[in-house]
Write a protein that holds these residues in place. Structure first.
Motif, PDB file in Angstrom:
ATOM      1  N   VAL A  10      -5.310   6.486  -1.953  1.00  0.00           N
ATOM      2  CA  VAL A  10      -4.109   7.324  -1.816  1.00  0.00           C
ATOM      3  C   VAL A  10      -4.099   8.455  -2.840  1.00  0.00           C
ATOM      4  O   VAL A  10      -3.821   9.606  -2.513  1.00  0.00           O
ATOM      5  CB  VAL A  10      -2.817   6.469  -1.905  1.00  0.00           C
ATOM      6  CG1 VAL A  10      -1.576   7.352  -1.936  1.00  0.00           C
ATOM      7  CG2 VAL A  10      -2.737   5.514  -0.711  1.00  0.00           C
ATOM      8  N   GLU A  11      -4.405   8.143  -4.099  1.00  0.00           N
ATOM      9  CA  GLU A  11      -4.394   9.175  -5.149  1.00  0.00           C
ATOM     10  C   GLU A  11      -5.823   9.529  -5.550  1.00  0.00           C
ATOM     11  O   GLU A  11      -6.600   8.646  -5.904  1.00  0.00           O
ATOM     12  CB  GLU A  11      -3.638   8.659  -6.378  1.00  0.00           C
ATOM     13  CG  GLU A  11      -2.145   8.487  -6.153  1.00  0.00           C
ATOM     14  CD  GLU A  11      -1.429   9.779  -5.748  1.00  0.00           C
ATOM     15  OE1 GLU A  11      -1.906  10.869  -6.114  1.00  0.00           O
ATOM     16  OE2 GLU A  11      -0.401   9.688  -5.060  1.00  0.00           O
ATOM     17  N   MET A  12      -6.156  10.825  -5.503  1.00  0.00           N
ATOM     18  CA  MET A  12      -7.515  11.281  -5.856  1.00  0.00           C
ATOM     19  C   MET A  12      -7.446  12.638  -6.525  1.00  0.00           C
ATOM     20  O   MET A  12      -6.426  13.321  -6.415  1.00  0.00           O
ATOM     21  CB  MET A  12      -8.366  11.431  -4.582  1.00  0.00           C
ATOM     22  CG  MET A  12      -8.734  10.164  -3.886  1.00  0.00           C
ATOM     23  SD  MET A  12      -9.477  10.583  -2.300  1.00  0.00           S
ATOM     24  CE  MET A  12      -8.056  11.072  -1.338  1.00  0.00           C
ATOM     25  N   PRO A  13      -8.545  13.054  -7.157  1.00  0.00           N
ATOM     26  CA  PRO A  13      -8.594  14.437  -7.648  1.00  0.00           C
ATOM     27  C   PRO A  13      -8.566  15.426  -6.476  1.00  0.00           C
ATOM     28  O   PRO A  13      -8.996  15.084  -5.377  1.00  0.00           O
ATOM     29  CB  PRO A  13      -9.947  14.519  -8.369  1.00  0.00           C
ATOM     30  CG  PRO A  13     -10.364  13.111  -8.605  1.00  0.00           C
ATOM     31  CD  PRO A  13      -9.741  12.286  -7.520  1.00  0.00           C
ATOM     32  N   LYS A  49      -4.655  -2.392  -4.881  1.00  0.00           N
ATOM     33  CA  LYS A  49      -5.677  -2.655  -5.902  1.00  0.00           C
ATOM     34  C   LYS A  49      -5.080  -3.609  -6.935  1.00  0.00           C
ATOM     35  O   LYS A  49      -3.904  -3.484  -7.248  1.00  0.00           O
ATOM     36  CB  LYS A  49      -6.061  -1.347  -6.604  1.00  0.00           C
ATOM     37  CG  LYS A  49      -6.773  -0.348  -5.706  1.00  0.00           C
ATOM     38  CD  LYS A  49      -7.033   0.928  -6.520  1.00  0.00           C
ATOM     39  CE  LYS A  49      -7.778   1.956  -5.683  1.00  0.00           C
ATOM     40  NZ  LYS A  49      -8.025   3.194  -6.403  1.00  0.00           N
ATOM     41  N   PRO A  50      -5.842  -4.536  -7.504  1.00  0.00           N
ATOM     42  CA  PRO A  50      -7.214  -4.892  -7.148  1.00  0.00           C
ATOM     43  C   PRO A  50      -7.248  -5.550  -5.765  1.00  0.00           C
ATOM     44  O   PRO A  50      -6.313  -6.247  -5.374  1.00  0.00           O
ATOM     45  CB  PRO A  50      -7.623  -5.881  -8.249  1.00  0.00           C
ATOM     46  CG  PRO A  50      -6.346  -6.427  -8.788  1.00  0.00           C
ATOM     47  CD  PRO A  50      -5.307  -5.367  -8.613  1.00  0.00           C
ATOM     48  N   LEU A  51      -8.342  -5.316  -5.036  1.00  0.00           N
ATOM     49  CA  LEU A  51      -8.425  -5.760  -3.645  1.00  0.00           C
ATOM     50  C   LEU A  51      -8.449  -7.273  -3.514  1.00  0.00           C
ATOM     51  O   LEU A  51      -9.110  -7.964  -4.271  1.00  0.00           O
ATOM     52  CB  LEU A  51      -9.696  -5.190  -2.996  1.00  0.00           C
ATOM     53  CG  LEU A  51      -9.766  -3.682  -2.809  1.00  0.00           C
ATOM     54  CD1 LEU A  51     -11.012  -3.308  -2.032  1.00  0.00           C
ATOM     55  CD2 LEU A  51      -8.535  -3.151  -2.097  1.00  0.00           C
ATOM     56  N   SER A  52      -7.720  -7.753  -2.499  1.00  0.00           N
ATOM     57  CA  SER A  52      -7.791  -9.166  -2.135  1.00  0.00           C
ATOM     58  C   SER A  52      -8.733  -9.272  -0.942  1.00  0.00           C
ATOM     59  O   SER A  52      -8.592  -8.529   0.041  1.00  0.00           O
ATOM     60  CB  SER A  52      -6.388  -9.668  -1.760  1.00  0.00           C
ATOM     61  OG  SER A  52      -6.464 -10.566  -0.679  1.00  0.00           O
ATOM     62  N   PHE A  84      -0.248   0.229  -6.837  1.00  0.00           N
ATOM     63  CA  PHE A  84       1.147   0.132  -6.405  1.00  0.00           C
ATOM     64  C   PHE A  84       1.967   1.361  -6.788  1.00  0.00           C
ATOM     65  O   PHE A  84       1.999   1.788  -7.919  1.00  0.00           O
ATOM     66  CB  PHE A  84       1.798  -1.115  -7.003  1.00  0.00           C
ATOM     67  CG  PHE A  84       3.232  -1.263  -6.575  1.00  0.00           C
ATOM     68  CD1 PHE A  84       4.265  -0.909  -7.428  1.00  0.00           C
ATOM     69  CD2 PHE A  84       3.545  -1.703  -5.302  1.00  0.00           C
ATOM     70  CE1 PHE A  84       5.595  -1.018  -7.024  1.00  0.00           C
ATOM     71  CE2 PHE A  84       4.868  -1.818  -4.898  1.00  0.00           C
ATOM     72  CZ  PHE A  84       5.890  -1.478  -5.761  1.00  0.00           C
ATOM     73  N   SER A  85       2.591   1.965  -5.789  1.00  0.00           N
ATOM     74  CA  SER A  85       3.557   3.029  -6.043  1.00  0.00           C
ATOM     75  C   SER A  85       4.591   2.890  -4.948  1.00  0.00           C
ATOM     76  O   SER A  85       4.263   2.900  -3.767  1.00  0.00           O
ATOM     77  CB  SER A  85       2.879   4.390  -5.977  1.00  0.00           C
ATOM     78  OG  SER A  85       3.655   5.272  -5.225  1.00  0.00           O
TER      79      SER A  85
END
Length: 249
Positions: A59-62, A104-107, A86-87
């Motif tokens: 979801v969040e990236m440069p 994250k962290p992935l289940s 989480f957001s």
């Protein structure tokens, strides 16, 4: 033999990318990773070039976020599994759009579940452009003008939030009453909507959520009750009364 699902991973952290790839190789053999991107700019060009069936999208990236990527790729059709730290804001947006997402962290269990659901869509050829609605919602500043995707027994329906008068719990389902006098039965508990619907929706009873824009009158009592524009009377539980009155102050 089942055809592999051509997939791209879009994730800026190399450790997270490697972890996801190794989980997919080990637990989701139906996935074939055909490409990777480290930021949204790379993602946009790789998705146009490879045209995958499935994208694991951070979801969040440069250089922009997941919604920018989807906006630039709205001419493409692919399923999306969002990966997010989480957001509350991004989760609400994804839940409203009935999107698949992994925290994250992935289940591993959640990953397998999401991949299986997407695989089912692809096999059944359920072409449904959820990505377009996610982008439209993200670009619309007024929450009530946004759309919500409702999983029904027949599939999915897209509804503008401003057309919802009220929601009523009905066992494992929720009945949604709309301004055109129609009713939708949705495969979700009422609690789900308490978490995803923004103001002007407010819970007034363990079985009822109302859109305050449709309140015609309020009548006092231990909790009292409201009359809505469609002339429905909805009881207000004493435990929700203060919160309800606060909205009208």
């Amino acid at each position: 033999m089942l055809q592999k699902i051509r997939s791209v991973i879009v994730e800026d952290e190399s450790a997270a990318r490697e972890a996801l790839k190794s989980y997919l190789a080990k637990y989701c053999p139906q996935i074939e990773v055909v490409g990777e991107a480290h930021n949204s700019k790379e993602a946009i060009s790789i998705l146009h070039e490879l045209q995958p069936q499935l994208v694991f999208l951070d979801v969040e990236m440069p250089f922009g976020n997941a919604f920018d990527v989807l906006d630039e790729c709205k001419d493409l059709y692919f399923e999306t599994i969002f990966v997010t730290a989480f957001s509350e804001y991004s989760l609400r947006a994804l839940n409203q759009s009935a999107a698949y997402y992994l925290l994250k962290p992935l289940s591993i269990e959640e990953l397998i579940l999401a991949v299986n659901k997407v695989q089912k869509h692809i096999i059944n050829n359920e072409i449904f452009n959820r990505n377009k609605i996610i982008v439209e919602n993200f670009r619309e500043p007024k929450p009530e003008k946004q759309q919500v995707i409702l999983p029904t027994l027949e599939g999915f329906e897209v509804i503008k939030m401003e057309n919802i008068i009220r929601l009523q719990g009905n066992g494992n389902f929720t009945d949604i009453y709309l301004s055109d006098k129609s009713k939708k039965m949705v495969c979700r508990f009422l609690k789900h909507f308490t978490e995803i619907l923004p103001h002007p929706f407010i819970r007034v009873h363990k079985s009822h959520i109302i859109n305050i824009h449709f309140v015609k009158s309020y009548h006092k009592g231990s909790g009292g009750y409201v009359v809505l524009d469609d002339n429905t009377e909805i009881e207000i539980s004493p435990s929700y009364k203060d919160e309800f009155l606060q909205v009208f102050k």
